[in-house]
Design an enzyme around this catalytic site. Structure first.
Site, PDB file in Angstrom:
ATOM      1  N   GLN A 142      -6.802   3.367  -1.207  1.00  0.00           N
ATOM      2  CA  GLN A 142      -7.686   3.669  -0.076  1.00  0.00           C
ATOM      3  C   GLN A 142      -9.104   3.179  -0.386  1.00  0.00           C
ATOM      4  O   GLN A 142      -9.655   3.509  -1.428  1.00  0.00           O
ATOM      5  CB  GLN A 142      -7.686   5.191   0.175  1.00  0.00           C
ATOM      6  CG  GLN A 142      -8.481   5.618   1.374  1.00  0.00           C
ATOM      7  CD  GLN A 142      -7.887   5.141   2.700  1.00  0.00           C
ATOM      8  OE1 GLN A 142      -6.687   5.159   2.919  1.00  0.00           O
ATOM      9  NE2 GLN A 142      -8.748   4.677   3.588  1.00  0.00           N
ATOM     10  N   LYS A 179      -2.191   9.341   7.303  1.00  0.00           N
ATOM     11  CA  LYS A 179      -1.097   8.518   6.761  1.00  0.00           C
ATOM     12  C   LYS A 179       0.021   9.425   6.241  1.00  0.00           C
ATOM     13  O   LYS A 179       1.207   9.153   6.441  1.00  0.00           O
ATOM     14  CB  LYS A 179      -1.634   7.610   5.644  1.00  0.00           C
ATOM     15  CG  LYS A 179      -2.486   6.473   6.188  1.00  0.00           C
ATOM     16  CD  LYS A 179      -3.273   5.742   5.122  1.00  0.00           C
ATOM     17  CE  LYS A 179      -4.244   4.758   5.784  1.00  0.00           C
ATOM     18  NZ  LYS A 179      -5.169   4.118   4.849  1.00  0.00           N
ATOM     19  N   ASP A 236      -0.533  -2.949   2.162  1.00  0.00           N
ATOM     20  CA  ASP A 236      -1.775  -3.213   2.899  1.00  0.00           C
ATOM     21  C   ASP A 236      -2.041  -4.715   3.029  1.00  0.00           C
ATOM     22  O   ASP A 236      -2.915  -5.132   3.781  1.00  0.00           O
ATOM     23  CB  ASP A 236      -2.962  -2.569   2.160  1.00  0.00           C
ATOM     24  CG  ASP A 236      -3.523  -1.375   2.909  1.00  0.00           C
ATOM     25  OD1 ASP A 236      -3.188  -1.210   4.096  1.00  0.00           O
ATOM     26  OD2 ASP A 236      -4.312  -0.623   2.312  1.00  0.00           O
TER      27      ASP A 236
END
Ligand code: NAP
Length: 281
Positions: free
Chosen positions: A96, A52, A119
Site C-alpha cells: 500500500q 480491500k 497491482d
C-alpha cells in the site's frame, strides 16, 4: 443529461462473477489469498486497506495484513516481500502506498514477484503493459478500461487527454489508451495551457487530486469525462477533480465521485488476485 457511468453497480457485477470463479477455484482446492503490506499509519491508506479486506471477504479471497512500523528499515521490508514471494499459499502481494520517504518504494515494487504483483507495479509488468502483452494491469487504469468496455465506448481514433502522470494512474493509462488505438495527450503541472488540451478532447481523464478542478468551460460539448480524483472538501465530503454538476450538463458520459472509478479499482484488484491464483496453479 449525460449517461452516468455507475462504477458502483458495474463493480458489484464484476465482484459477483469473481465470487463464482473463486468458488470454482476452491472446489479445486485452490484458495486465493492476498497479502497486503502497510507501512506506517496513513489514515487514507487504512481506509483503502479496510475496503480491500471487505471486498476480499465478500468474494471469498483470504486476506493477510502486514502492518509495519513507519520506522522499519528497507532491509526488513524487502525480507518480508521475499518471504511472501516464497509462500505458496499467497497468490497476490500488494504494498500500500504511500510508504515513508526514507524507504525505496521502487526497490520494493521490483522485489514483488512479477507473478504475484497484482497491482502491476513491478517493472516487468510495467514493460509488458507497454508492449501490449498479457500482464497485471494497474487496478485504476484497468477499472477505467472496463468502464469503457461496459458502456461500448470505443477509443479507436479518439483524442484522449489524460491529466496527471503518476506511476499508478496517469502513466499506465497512457499505455492502456494507446493499446486501444486512442490518440493520447498527457498533461501535468508544467503543461503550459491545459485548457487547450482539454477543450478539444473527445475523452478527458483527470487524476490530479484537486477538488472540482475541471470546469465546464474546459471541455468540449458531448465529451466523455472520467474523474479519478478523490478529495475531501471542508465538510469531509468526498469530491472528485471535476465540477460534476456543471460539467455533466455538457458531457455525453461522466463518472461520479463517489461511486465511479473508486469501486472499479477495488474490483479490478480482486480480478487480478483471482487471475494470479489461476496462473500460479
Ligand atoms: P499524484 O501522484 O498525486 O500526482 C498528481 C498528478 O497531477 C501529477 O502528475 C501532477 O503533475 C498533476 N497535477 C497536479 N496539479 C496539476 C495541475 N494544476 N494541472 C495539471 N496537472 C496537475 O497522482 P495520483 O496518485 O495519480 O492521484 C491523483 C488523484 O487520484 C488523487 O485525488 C488520488 O486520491 C486519486 N486516486 C484515486 C484512485 C481511485 O481508485 N479512484 C486511485 C488512485 C488515485 P506533476 O507530475 O507535474 O507534479
Amino acid at each position: 443529461m449525460p449517461v452516468i457511468i455507475d462504477g458502483k453497480k458495474l463493480a458489484k457485477e464484476i465482484r459477483e462473477k469473481l465470487k463464482i470463479e473463486c468458488d470454482e477455484l476452491k472446489e479445486r482446492q485452490i484458495k486465493p489469498k492476498l497479502a497486503v503490506i502497510m507501512v506506517g499509519n496513513d489514515k487514507a491508506s487504512q481506509i483503502y486497506v479496510r475496503n480491500k479486506s471487505k471486498a476480499c471477504d465478500e468474494i471469498g479471497i483470504a486476506f493477510e495484513e502486514h502492518l509495519l512500523s513507519e520506522y522499519i528499515k528497507q532491509e526488513k521490508l524487502i525480507n518480508l516481500i521475499e518471504k511472501l514471494n516464497k509462500d505458496d499459499s499467497i497468490h497476490g502481494i500488494l504494498l500500500q502506498s504511500p510508504i515513508p520517504r526514507n524507504l525505496d518504494i521502487n526497490e520494493a515494487f521490483k522485489t514483488i514477484a512479477a507473478e504475484k504483483d497484482v497491482d502491476g507495479f513491478n517493472p516487468i509488468n510495467v514493460g509488458k503493459l507497454c508492449l501490449n502483452q498479457n500482464t497485471f494491469m494497474p487496478c485504476t487504469p484497468y477499472g477505467i478500461m472496463k468502464m469503457f468496455e461496459a458502456f461500448d465506448i470505443d477509443l479507436t481514433g479518439k483524442d484522449v487527454t489524460i491529466i496527471g502522470r503518476s506511476n499508478i494512474v496517469g502513466k499506465p493509462l497512457v499505455q492502456c489508451c494507446l493499446n486501444k488505438n486512442a490518440t493520447v495527450t498527457v498533461c501535468h503541472s508544467k503543461t503550459k495551457d491545459l485548457k487547450e488540451h482539454t477543450k478539444n478532447a473527445d475523452v478527458v481523464i483527470v487524476a490530479i487530486g484537486k477538488s472540482k478542478f475541471i470546469t465546464a468551460d474546459m471541455i468540449k460539448q458531448d465529451s466523455i469525462i472520467i474523474d479519478v480524483g478523490m478529495n475531501r472538501d471542508e465538510n469531509g465530503k468526498l469530491t472528485g477533480d471535476v465540477d460534476f454538476e456543471n460539467v455533466a450538463k455538457k458531457a455525453s458520459y461522466i463518472t461520479p465521485v463517489p461511486g465511479g472509478v473508486g469501486p472499479m479499482t477495488i474490483a479490478m484488484l480482486m480480478n487480478n488476485v483471482i487471475k494470479a491464483a489461476k496462473n500460479l496453479n
